[in-house]
Scaffold this active site. Structure first.
Site, short mmCIF file in Angstrom:
data_model
loop_
_atom_site.label_atom_id
_atom_site.label_comp_id
_atom_site.label_asym_id
_atom_site.label_seq_id
_atom_site.Cartn_x
_atom_site.Cartn_y
_atom_site.Cartn_z
N ASP A 47 -106.23 90.21 44.05
CA ASP A 47 -106.27 88.75 44.09
C ASP A 47 -107.70 88.22 44.02
O ASP A 47 -107.96 87.20 43.38
CB ASP A 47 -105.60 88.24 45.36
CG ASP A 47 -104.09 88.42 45.31
OD1 ASP A 47 -103.56 88.74 44.22
OD2 ASP A 47 -103.43 88.23 46.36
N GLU A 59 -110.27 89.39 42.49
CA GLU A 59 -110.80 89.44 41.12
C GLU A 59 -110.17 88.35 40.26
O GLU A 59 -110.83 87.71 39.44
CB GLU A 59 -110.56 90.82 40.51
CG GLU A 59 -111.13 91.01 39.11
CD GLU A 59 -112.65 90.86 39.04
OE1 GLU A 59 -113.16 90.61 37.94
OE2 GLU A 59 -113.31 90.98 40.10
N LYS A 92 -75.04 84.11 38.49
CA LYS A 92 -75.01 82.64 38.60
C LYS A 92 -75.92 82.24 39.75
O LYS A 92 -75.55 82.35 40.91
CB LYS A 92 -73.59 82.14 38.83
CG LYS A 92 -73.49 80.62 38.78
CD LYS A 92 -72.06 80.15 38.94
CE LYS A 92 -71.99 78.63 38.80
NZ LYS A 92 -72.84 77.92 39.75
N ARG A 116 -80.87 68.87 34.41
CA ARG A 116 -79.58 68.73 33.74
C ARG A 116 -79.11 67.27 33.76
O ARG A 116 -78.60 66.76 32.78
CB ARG A 116 -78.53 69.61 34.42
CG ARG A 116 -77.16 69.53 33.73
CD ARG A 116 -76.03 69.96 34.67
NE ARG A 116 -76.17 71.32 35.13
CZ ARG A 116 -75.74 72.39 34.47
NH1 ARG A 116 -75.16 72.24 33.30
NH2 ARG A 116 -75.88 73.59 34.98
N GLU A 143 -82.84 78.40 35.22
CA GLU A 143 -82.65 77.96 36.60
C GLU A 143 -83.96 78.05 37.37
O GLU A 143 -84.64 79.08 37.34
CB GLU A 143 -81.61 78.84 37.28
CG GLU A 143 -81.03 78.24 38.54
CD GLU A 143 -79.74 77.49 38.25
OE1 GLU A 143 -79.12 77.01 39.21
OE2 GLU A 143 -79.36 77.37 37.07
N CYS A 186 -57.42 53.09 55.44
CA CYS A 186 -57.82 51.79 55.96
C CYS A 186 -57.29 50.71 55.03
O CYS A 186 -57.43 50.81 53.82
CB CYS A 186 -59.35 51.71 56.04
SG CYS A 186 -59.99 50.04 56.25
#
EC number: 6.5.1.2
Length: 671
Positions: A37, A39, A119, A140, A177, A431
């Site tokens: 890291d 370097e 998925k 999307r 994704e 209701c």
């Protein structure tokens, strides 16, 4: 580097761009760091120093652009060149077997090869590359259009800003994704807890929330990752490989990250084996998934199978069973849904189910509470049905305390205090407050403005949310009292949009009695019944004063519909709203039917896309001529009117021998 001359410095800058891109790809995509890291950081700082001295060299492809830029006020909308469709789901093996059979029969082959892949439980994204350079990224959204999140996507180091390789198409839309690895999510939440900041409930919420930040600098700090798995727009089409698997291999050559957990499957047995294999190691995967996906591997065969509704016929998502956990019921409340449905909800001691902290679970309705015998104080099994909606599955009665309390359904709505009613043959209590009930108000307004009702263009869900939340609108009648200033001050509503909405509201005053009746949202009163009521009563006041006995004389109105109408009209606040609407200048016309002997009394079904009109317009023409338009094909169907891209209804008509006509033939019948 021997000299700091601009020519040599430019060469060094180009080298650093290419080298850092190579190192990032190895680190974030291949999981194979090539340098320590420290370097990498040294090279990156050198790049920044050169750009500081020569800002004119910086392009959108520079790795320095991953840090994020100026915060946005809102996301722009992007129309997808190719719609981002959702997939049909399967939860049982039998559904998968049926899917395979449909594919084989439609293709007239004995065996179909499928591409099996995971998925992911993240956020679907479309990346548009032009000549290899990332130019646009969009969510999307509703499938047709999404939000422009380009600035945020550029902060994700797994996503190349510039494609690599020799065979790069002119235009390539990569579908995939955005997600978080579990270890990155846990580390982020630990850091948030240490700083006293809010923690995310699960990796999916964290990924979605991070990607939809208006400030891309915040997104840049979030450990987002990406996998490519699909294709949108493409130019030239000759670039397209023959199979989905070859496409994913081509993506790898272009430097795009693709999940290695995939396989080409050649039979139902192989498909089920893949599903079970992934399911067995689901808990040990480094990211969340909620199923596997099967796609017909051949693009030529995909094209033959086509699409139905909003999903492809050639693909299927095979979901895993929901996960369950035990917890205690602390109380049982009721919630009022958008249509007035009263739903008992169990308040639970917090419990982790499928990586989510669950504190509430649906009990569906009063009968379900009694059937499962759920009581306050019980230990219950809770499941996330479909990995989304928590529900109480069962009661562990062996653990029931002596003071457990039974649930009693309230008689008054907890929101508006209207009477709660339940018809004898229905499981759901409701209701009776209708338009007066705050819980139902938003949905009532959206229904009122629907294109098949008052057709108020521009009055969508987001605008309605603001109007109700800011107490600017309580009933549909309030829409006709809205002023320009009130609308213009709403979020995402400029002066032009406000002016257009006011015009649309004013135009809606001239409508038909049938549309007005339908717009009121009376339970069980759909478009057809509204037209029958309008033709029978000819005025709103006559309908308002109709008794159950009188209503039963109307065509196709039975006891359930008659009771629903009288119950709605007997509520004083509903009558008050109707009177206010009529007083606002409503001009309600009664449509005259132009009877056509050729179609009168006939049943039609519409499918596909017509050349000169929409299906709604065709439906109106047929109904005005005395025909009935149904939603599905049966032996009682007289005609199926088919346009282009007709779906399963056309196949059903051919199977039953129902006459199939086109738009022109339908119009000839109407003459």
């Amino acid at each position: 580097m021997s000299s700091n001359s601009p020519t040599n410095l430019a060469d060094r800058y180009a080298f650093l761009q290419a080298e850092l891109a190579r190192l990032e790809h190895a680190y974030y995509v291949l999981d194979n760091p090539l340098l320590p890291d420290i370097e990498y950081d040294r090279l990156y700082r050198e790049l920044l120093d050169i750009e500081a001295a020569h800002p004119q060299w910086v392009t959108s492809e520079s790795l320095s652009q991953r840090v994020g830029g100026t915060a946005l006020k809102e996301f722009d909308s992007v129309t997808h060149a190719v719609p981002m469709l959702s997939l049909n789901n399967a939860f049982e093996d039998s559904e998968l077997i049926a899917f395979d059979r449909r594919c084989r029969e439609a293709l007239h082959v004995e065996h179909v090869a499928y591409a099996g892949e995971l998925k992911f439980d993240g956020l679907a994204i479309s990346l548009r590359y032009e000549n290899g350079t990332l130019v646009t990224a969009a969510t999307r959204g509703d499938g047709a259009s999404g939000e422009d999140v380009t600035a945020n996507i550029k902060t994700i180091r797994a996503i190349p800003l510039k494609l690599t390789g020799k065979n790069i198409p002119e235009i390539l839309e990569v579908r995939g994704e955005v997600f978080m690895y579990l270890k990155d999510f846990e580390k982020m939440n630990r850091q948030a807890a240490e700083l006293g900041e809010k923690e995310f409930a699960n990796p999916r919420n964290a990924a979605a929330g991070s990607l939809r930040q208006l400030d891309s600098k915040i997104t840049a700090k979030r450990p987002l990752s990406f996998f490519a798995y699909g294709l949108g727009a493409l130019e030239p089409q000759s670039w397209l490989p023959k199979t989905h698997e070859e496409l994913l291999n081509a993506y790898v050559e272009l430097g795009l990250p693709v999940c290695s957990e995939r396989r080409v499957l050649h039979s139902v047995e192989e498909i089920l084996a893949f599903y079970n294999e992934i399911g067995a190691k689901r808990d040990s995967l480094p990211y969340d998934i909620d199923g596997v996906v099967y796609k017909v591997n051949s693009f030529a065969e995909q094209a033959k199978l086509g699409f139905v509704s909003r999903a492809p016929r050639f693909a299927l998502a095979h979901k895993y069973p929901a996960q369950e956990a035990l917890t205690t019921v602390l109380g049982i409340d009721v919630q009022v849904g958008r249509t007035g449905a009263i739903t008992p909800v169990a308040r639970l001691a917090p419990v982790e189910v499928g990586g989510v902290t669950v504190t509430n679970a649906t009990l569906h309705n009063e009968d379900e509470v009694k059937r499962k015998d759920v009581r306050i104080g019980d230990t219950v099994s809770v499941r996330r049905a479909g990995d989304v909606i928590p529900e109480v599955v069962s009661v562990i009665k062996e653990r029931r305390p002596s003071d457990a309390k039974e649930f009693v359904m309230p008689s008054r709505c907890p929101v508006c205090d209207s009477h709660i009613e339940r018809l004898a043959d229905e499981a759901v209590a409701r209701c009776s407050g209708g338009l007066f009930c705050g819980a139902q108000r938003k949905q009532a307004l959206i229904h009122f403005a629907h294109r098949r009702a008052l057709d108020i263009e521009g009055l969508g869900e987001k605008i309605v949310d603001q109007l109700v939340d800011q107490n600017l609108v309580r009933t549909p009648a309030d829409l006709y009292r809205l002023g320009f200033t009130a609308l213009a001050n709403l979020e995402r509503m400029g002066e032009k949009s406000a002016d257009n909405l006011i015009q649309a509201i004013n135009q809606s005053r001239n409508t038909t009695l049938a549309r007005f009746i339908f717009a009121l949202g009376i339970r069980h009163v759909g478009e057809t019944t509204a037209k029958d009521l309008a033709n029978h009563y000819q005025s709103m006041h006559a309908l308002m004063d109709a008794s159950v006995e009188e209503l039963l004389t109307v065509k196709d109105v039975g006891p359930v519909v008659a009771d629903s109408i009288t119950s709605f009209m007997q509520e004083a606040h509903n009558r008050e709203v109707i009177e206010q609407l009529l007083a606002s200048g409503m001009q309600l016309s009664v449509e005259e039917k132009i009877i056509s002997a050729a179609v009168f009394g006939k049943t039609f079904v519409l499918t596909g896309t017509f050349p000169t009109m929409t299906r709604d317009e065709a439906k109106d023409l047929l109904e005005k001529a005395g025909a009935k338009v149904a939603g599905s094909v049966s032996k009682k169907t007289d005609y199926v009117v088919a346009g282009t891209d007709a779906g399963s209804k056309l196949a059903k008509a051919e199977e039953l021998g129902v006459p199939v006509i086109d738009e022109e033939e339908m119009l000839n019948l109407l003459k």
